[in-house]
Design an enzyme around this catalytic site. Structure first.
Site, PDB file in Angstrom:
ATOM      1  CG  HIS A 300     -42.299  -3.162 -64.897  1.00 23.62           C
ATOM      2  ND1 HIS A 300     -41.170  -2.402 -65.103  1.00 23.62           N
ATOM      3  CD2 HIS A 300     -42.890  -3.310 -66.106  1.00 23.62           C
ATOM      4  CE1 HIS A 300     -41.071  -2.104 -66.395  1.00 23.62           C
ATOM      5  NE2 HIS A 300     -42.104  -2.646 -67.021  1.00 23.62           N
ATOM      6  CD  GLU A 349     -43.421  -6.365 -76.737  1.00 24.84           C
ATOM      7  OE1 GLU A 349     -42.252  -5.986 -76.483  1.00 24.84           O
ATOM      8  OE2 GLU A 349     -44.121  -6.983 -75.919  1.00 24.84           O
ATOM      9  CE1 TYR A 358     -36.950  -0.275 -72.771  1.00 26.73           C
ATOM     10  CE2 TYR A 358     -36.126  -2.461 -73.344  1.00 26.73           C
ATOM     11  CZ  TYR A 358     -37.155  -1.638 -72.927  1.00 26.73           C
ATOM     12  OH  TYR A 358     -38.386  -2.171 -72.672  1.00 26.73           O
ATOM     13  CG  HIS A 379     -39.760 -10.237 -75.478  1.00 25.34           C
ATOM     14  ND1 HIS A 379     -40.947 -10.682 -75.993  1.00 25.34           N
ATOM     15  CD2 HIS A 379     -39.986  -8.968 -75.087  1.00 25.34           C
ATOM     16  CE1 HIS A 379     -41.850  -9.725 -75.924  1.00 25.34           C
ATOM     17  NE2 HIS A 379     -41.293  -8.668 -75.368  1.00 25.34           N
ATOM     18  CG  HIS A 397     -31.511   4.327 -60.651  1.00 25.13           C
ATOM     19  ND1 HIS A 397     -30.257   4.880 -60.697  1.00 25.13           N
ATOM     20  CD2 HIS A 397     -31.701   3.695 -61.854  1.00 25.13           C
ATOM     21  CE1 HIS A 397     -29.694   4.589 -61.870  1.00 25.13           C
ATOM     22  NE2 HIS A 397     -30.566   3.882 -62.587  1.00 25.13           N
TER      23      HIS A 397
HETATM   24  O1  LIG Z   1     -40.290  -5.993 -74.255  1.00 21.42           O
HETATM   25  C1  LIG Z   1     -39.969  -4.813 -74.035  1.00 21.42           C
HETATM   26  O2  LIG Z   1     -38.810  -4.489 -73.744  1.00 21.42           O
HETATM   27  C2  LIG Z   1     -41.039  -3.735 -74.026  1.00 21.42           C
HETATM   28  C3  LIG Z   1     -41.813  -3.785 -72.752  1.00 21.42           C
HETATM   29  C4  LIG Z   1     -41.489  -2.959 -71.711  1.00 21.42           C
HETATM   30  C5  LIG Z   1     -42.146  -3.042 -70.511  1.00 21.42           C
HETATM   31  O3  LIG Z   1     -41.822  -2.221 -69.510  1.00 21.42           O
HETATM   32  C6  LIG Z   1     -43.124  -3.989 -70.325  1.00 21.42           C
HETATM   33  C7  LIG Z   1     -43.478  -4.816 -71.383  1.00 21.42           C
HETATM   34  C8  LIG Z   1     -42.821  -4.721 -72.590  1.00 21.42           C
HETATM   35  O4  LIG Z   1     -43.159  -5.482 -73.643  1.00 21.42           O
HETATM   36 FE   LIG Z   2     -42.098  -6.848 -74.669  1.00 22.94          FE
END
Ligand SMILES: O=C(O)Cc1cc(O)ccc1O
Ligand SMILES: [Fe+2]
Length: 447
Positions: A300, A349, A358, A379, A397
């Site tokens: 990712h 963020e 999401y 988080h 997907h």
């Molecule tokens: O926290 C979140 O949802 C936003 C976020 C998305 C991601 O794909 C990688 C890091 C990030 O902070």
């Molecule tokens: Fe994040």
């Protein structure tokens, strides 16, 4: 060639017309030959117009960040003001604003309900977070806006910030000094600091997100090894052609200056720019034109791959604000936990959801809602998202019908008293991770 727009009507019913590109030296005139050729300040301008420069950067800023436009208008802006009086404060806040001692935590809110009283765009700005210091030209504010009525014989400019407007519900018509921009959910509009506008509602009540950028103007991120194409392409940004009002009727002009809202009354429309040229102008962008680039085999990538626009600071790679989206895209990575990883971030963020779902938060984060994952607070995907993504059979997907966004700033964000006390605040937000039980078993290396 200048783009001609001979529609000199005061009415804004006609469809807006746009020029394409990002940061171009645009030229546009609503009357033939209103723009001086080859010079900015002729002794007398055509049609009895006044020439005025609007500087978005210091005169001496490097060429890559130097921004200014020349406006040819019926009256210079010094005639668009009277005596200013402060406006009774609303829920619009500016940094620095420390008005609550809410404990630190990941925070999330339900969508705020549409108010039923008559609110203009200015009346309906509810600030959620602030960061930095508007006077120090650093940081930002994140707000939710509502409007249930068009601004009429009213105008305003924001001297504190560049504004990014992200409609979430309902269409907006932004009548600006530079021309008219229509925006609907899925699009964003950016109005530079100091540009006057009037917000009209062609199709009823609206709700959306507003970012005030106190720092460096939003620009396109560097492309690095991605090369010349994909992500947000210059040609998809749209700037309006000149359109003016020659209207001698009373008008209230509001100015956001020094963190406060001020008002003054004048006897004519301030939208009197007959022609303009330059690279400092409002624009819009359709987020569905963003061409995502991502991991094609495994892992990712950092969300910076989805940066649409960035507000730089003096520190390389350290944004005052990155505007990042999570649009429709294929997930193809093999042997990969595909949603975002669990993390803590030196940037803070603020997230919103324009439509759809999401992937890291299939529940509880709904369109119109918003969240704050502040500097160095942990988080990541909620427990159902973890359960699904760590056991799914991984085929290509497509995430479809979705558009989340993030304003990510290097600075910590302060929550306003309004947001901290809001009934929409989800006091049980942290429970979304409580199903992430201990799974460790030292006897089972194969998990
Ligand atoms: O926290 C979140 O949802 C936003 C976020 C998305 C991601 O794909 C990688 C890091 C990030 O902070
Ligand atoms: Fe994040």
């Amino acid at each position: 060639m200048p783009v001609m727009n001979t529609n000199a009507s005061i009415h804004t019913a006609a469809e807006p017309r746009y020029m394409t590109g990002f940061g171009n030296g645009f030229e546009t005139e609503a009357l033939p030959n209103a723009l001086p050729v080859g010079r900015n300040s002729p002794q007398r301008c055509a049609y009895g117009l006044y020439a005025e420069q609007l500087s978005g950067s210091p005169f001496t800023a490097p060429r890559s960040s130097n921004e200014r436009s020349w406006l040819y208008r019926i009256r210079p802006t010094v005639r668009h003001i009277g005596r200013f009086a402060p406006v009774t404060p609303t829920l619009w806040r500016s940094a620095p604003c420390i008005e609550t001692e809410a404990p630190i935590a990941p925070m999330r809110w339900d969508p705020l309900p549409m108010p039923s009283d008559a609110l203009s765009f200015l009346d309906g700005i509810h600030t959620i977070t602030t960061a930095g210091d508007a006077a120090g030209q650093t940081g930002m504010a994140a707000s939710i806006y509502f409007a249930t009525r068009s601004m009429q014989d009213e105008a305003f400019w924001n001297a504190d910030a560049e504004m990014m407007i992200i409609p979430q519900h309902g269409a907006l018509r932004l009548v600006t000094e530079f021309g008219v921009i229509d925006v609907t959910p899925g699009e964003v509009a950016v109005v530079p600091r100091g540009v006057k506008l009037r917000v009209e509602l062609p199709a009823g009540s609206v709700r959306g997100y507003l970012c005030e950028n106190y720092g460096g103007a939003f620009t396109l991120p560097e492309r690095g090894p991605i090369g010349a194409n994909c992500l947000a392409n210059q040609r998809d940004f749209m700037t309006p052609v000149a359109r003016y009002e020659d209207r001698d009727e009373p008008c209230v002009v509001f100015v956001k200056w020094g963190g406060r809202l001020w008002r003054t009354e004048i006897g004519h429309s301030p939208f009197d720019v007959v022609a303009w040229h330059g690279n400092y102008a409002p624009y819009k962008y359709d987020l569905r034109r963003f061409s995502p680039v991502g991991p094609l085999l495994f892992d990712h990538a950092d969300p910076s791959i989805f940066t649409v626009l960035t507000s730089p600071t003096e520190a390389p790679g350290t944004a005052n604000i990155d505007f990042v989206i999570f649009p429709d895209r294929w997930m193809v990575a093999e042997n990969t936990f595909r949603p975002p990883w669990y993390h803590m971030n030196i940037m803070s963020e603020f997230m919103g959801l324009i439509y759809g779902q999401y992937d890291a938060k299939p529940q509880g984060f709904t369109p119109g809602g918003f969240s704050l994952h502040n500097q160095m607070l942990p988080h990541g995907p909620d427990a159902p998202a973890f359960a699904q993504a760590s056991t799914a059979v991984l085929r290509p997907h497509k995430l479809e019908g979705t558009m989340a966004f993030m304003w990510e700033t290097r600075l910590p964000q302060q929550v306003t008293a309004f947001a901290a006390a809001s009934a929409a605040l989800q006091h049980d937000y942290a429970d979304c991770w409580s199903g992430l039980e201990k799974r460790f078993d030292p006897t089972r290396p194969e998990a």
